[in-house]
Design a protein around this motif. Structure first.
Motif, PDB file in Angstrom:
ATOM      1  N   PRO A   1       0.810  -1.224   0.000  1.00  0.00           N
ATOM      2  CA  PRO A   1       0.000   0.000   0.000  1.00  0.00           C
ATOM      3  C   PRO A   1       0.848   1.282   0.000  1.00  0.00           C
ATOM      4  N   CYS A   2       2.014   1.241   0.625  1.00  0.00           N
ATOM      5  CA  CYS A   2       2.911   2.412   0.595  1.00  0.00           C
ATOM      6  C   CYS A   2       3.366   2.704  -0.831  1.00  0.00           C
ATOM      7  N   VAL A   3       3.666   1.660  -1.568  1.00  0.00           N
ATOM      8  CA  VAL A   3       4.075   1.825  -2.960  1.00  0.00           C
ATOM      9  C   VAL A   3       2.920   2.383  -3.780  1.00  0.00           C
ATOM     10  N   PHE A   4       1.722   1.860  -3.570  1.00  0.00           N
ATOM     11  CA  PHE A   4       0.554   2.392  -4.279  1.00  0.00           C
ATOM     12  C   PHE A   4       0.321   3.864  -3.919  1.00  0.00           C
ATOM     13  N   LEU A   5       0.589   4.216  -2.676  1.00  0.00           N
ATOM     14  CA  LEU A   5       0.463   5.613  -2.258  1.00  0.00           C
ATOM     15  C   LEU A   5       1.435   6.508  -3.015  1.00  0.00           C
ATOM     16  N   VAL A   6       2.644   6.032  -3.232  1.00  0.00           N
ATOM     17  CA  VAL A   6       3.624   6.798  -4.012  1.00  0.00           C
ATOM     18  C   VAL A   6       3.104   7.004  -5.430  1.00  0.00           C
ATOM     19  N   VAL A   7       2.590   5.945  -6.034  1.00  0.00           N
ATOM     20  CA  VAL A   7       2.057   6.058  -7.394  1.00  0.00           C
ATOM     21  C   VAL A   7       0.860   7.002  -7.412  1.00  0.00           C
ATOM     22  N   TRP A   8      -0.043   6.835  -6.474  1.00  0.00           N
ATOM     23  CA  TRP A   8      -1.222   7.698  -6.412  1.00  0.00           C
ATOM     24  C   TRP A   8      -0.810   9.161  -6.279  1.00  0.00           C
ATOM     25  N   SER A   9       0.181   9.436  -5.450  1.00  0.00           N
ATOM     26  CA  SER A   9       0.599  10.833  -5.235  1.00  0.00           C
ATOM     27  C   SER A   9       1.226  11.448  -6.481  1.00  0.00           C
ATOM     28  N   THR A  10       1.763  10.637  -7.364  1.00  0.00           N
ATOM     29  CA  THR A  10       2.374  11.194  -8.578  1.00  0.00           C
ATOM     30  C   THR A  10       1.338  11.726  -9.556  1.00  0.00           C
ATOM     31  N   GLN A  11       0.082  11.343  -9.390  1.00  0.00           N
ATOM     32  CA  GLN A  11      -0.942  11.868 -10.291  1.00  0.00           C
ATOM     33  C   GLN A  11      -1.117  13.374 -10.126  1.00  0.00           C
ATOM     34  N   PHE A  12      -0.658  13.934  -9.025  1.00  0.00           N
ATOM     35  CA  PHE A  12      -0.756  15.371  -8.825  1.00  0.00           C
ATOM     36  C   PHE A  12       0.358  16.116  -9.557  1.00  0.00           C
ATOM     37  N   ILE A  13       1.372  15.383 -10.007  1.00  0.00           N
ATOM     38  CA  ILE A  13       2.484  15.968 -10.750  1.00  0.00           C
ATOM     39  C   ILE A  13       2.254  15.807 -12.248  1.00  0.00           C
ATOM     40  N   GLU A  14       1.816  14.614 -12.613  1.00  0.00           N
ATOM     41  CA  GLU A  14       1.543  14.318 -14.020  1.00  0.00           C
ATOM     42  C   GLU A  14       0.492  13.225 -14.096  1.00  0.00           C
ATOM     43  N   PRO A  15      -0.211  13.140 -15.215  1.00  0.00           N
ATOM     44  CA  PRO A  15      -1.228  12.086 -15.339  1.00  0.00           C
ATOM     45  C   PRO A  15      -0.583  10.701 -15.296  1.00  0.00           C
ATOM     46  N   LEU A  16      -1.269   9.788 -14.632  1.00  0.00           N
ATOM     47  CA  LEU A  16      -0.770   8.415 -14.551  1.00  0.00           C
ATOM     48  C   LEU A  16      -1.075   7.678 -15.854  1.00  0.00           C
ATOM     49  N   ALA A  17      -0.188   6.772 -16.201  1.00  0.00           N
ATOM     50  CA  ALA A  17      -0.445   5.886 -17.337  1.00  0.00           C
ATOM     51  C   ALA A  17      -1.609   4.959 -16.956  1.00  0.00           C
ATOM     52  N   ALA A  18      -2.318   4.491 -17.938  1.00  0.00           N
ATOM     53  CA  ALA A  18      -3.442   3.594 -17.675  1.00  0.00           C
ATOM     54  C   ALA A  18      -2.991   2.339 -16.923  1.00  0.00           C
ATOM     55  N   SER A  19      -1.772   1.925 -17.150  1.00  0.00           N
ATOM     56  CA  SER A  19      -1.256   0.696 -16.525  1.00  0.00           C
ATOM     57  C   SER A  19      -0.367   0.982 -15.313  1.00  0.00           C
ATOM     58  N   ALA A  20      -0.427   2.180 -14.755  1.00  0.00           N
ATOM     59  CA  ALA A  20       0.497   2.569 -13.686  1.00  0.00           C
ATOM     60  C   ALA A  20       0.448   1.631 -12.485  1.00  0.00           C
ATOM     61  N   TYR A  21      -0.756   1.347 -11.997  1.00  0.00           N
ATOM     62  CA  TYR A  21      -0.863   0.501 -10.804  1.00  0.00           C
ATOM     63  C   TYR A  21      -0.458  -0.934 -11.108  1.00  0.00           C
ATOM     64  N   ARG A  22      -0.822  -1.436 -12.269  1.00  0.00           N
ATOM     65  CA  ARG A  22      -0.413  -2.788 -12.657  1.00  0.00           C
ATOM     66  C   ARG A  22       1.107  -2.862 -12.795  1.00  0.00           C
ATOM     67  N   ASP A  23       1.700  -1.865 -13.461  1.00  0.00           N
ATOM     68  CA  ASP A  23       3.150  -1.854 -13.653  1.00  0.00           C
ATOM     69  C   ASP A  23       3.891  -1.833 -12.322  1.00  0.00           C
TER      70      ASP A  23
END
Length: 135
Positions: free
Chosen positions: A84-106
């Protein structure tokens, strides 16, 4: 400071350097095999990878020294808490730039792979050490 460096910090810095390098080279090779010559996510992607690898190395250090005798329970607990900490890092990056569609899977695939490769290495190393001490 030397005691800290020789105790655990040197090992963590070494692992971080190796894992980050392998992850970066593998990612670059995957893009090149797809015919993409530049990382479409740019520099923020590199910083996100650096944070995720950092979490992985800290996990390794914590799991190695966690006072739980059952190694598999220690590994599973550490994974369940840190993913979940890793997912939180990915989630927080959406405020900097749009996430790729496969971001969470990747990130799930990359983090899970890293986590289990390191976990297997720890199990093997500790098993070999026990056999040497007993032998």
């Amino acid at each position: 400071m030397r005691k800290i460096w020789n105790g655990w910090l040197k090992e963590c810095v070494f692992i971080y350097s190796v894992v980050y390098t392998i992850a970066t080279v593998a990612n670059s090779a995957a893009y090149l095999m797809q015919g993409i010559r530049e990382d479409p996510s740019g520099n923020w992607h590199e910083l996100t990878r650096a944070m995720i690898v950092f979490i992985g190395v800290i996990v390794f250090a914590l799991a190695k020294h966690l006072p739980v005798k059952n190694m598999f329970l220690r590994i599973a607990t550490t994974y369940a808490i840190t993913l979940p900490c890793v997912f939180l890092v990915v989630w927080s990056t959406q405020f900097i730039e749009p996430l790729a569609a496969s971001a969470y899977r990747d990130v799930f695939v990359n983090y899970t792979g890293l986590f289990f490769i390191v976990s297997i290495a720890v199990v093997v190393i500790q098993t070999v050490r026990r056999h040497r001490q007993a032998g």
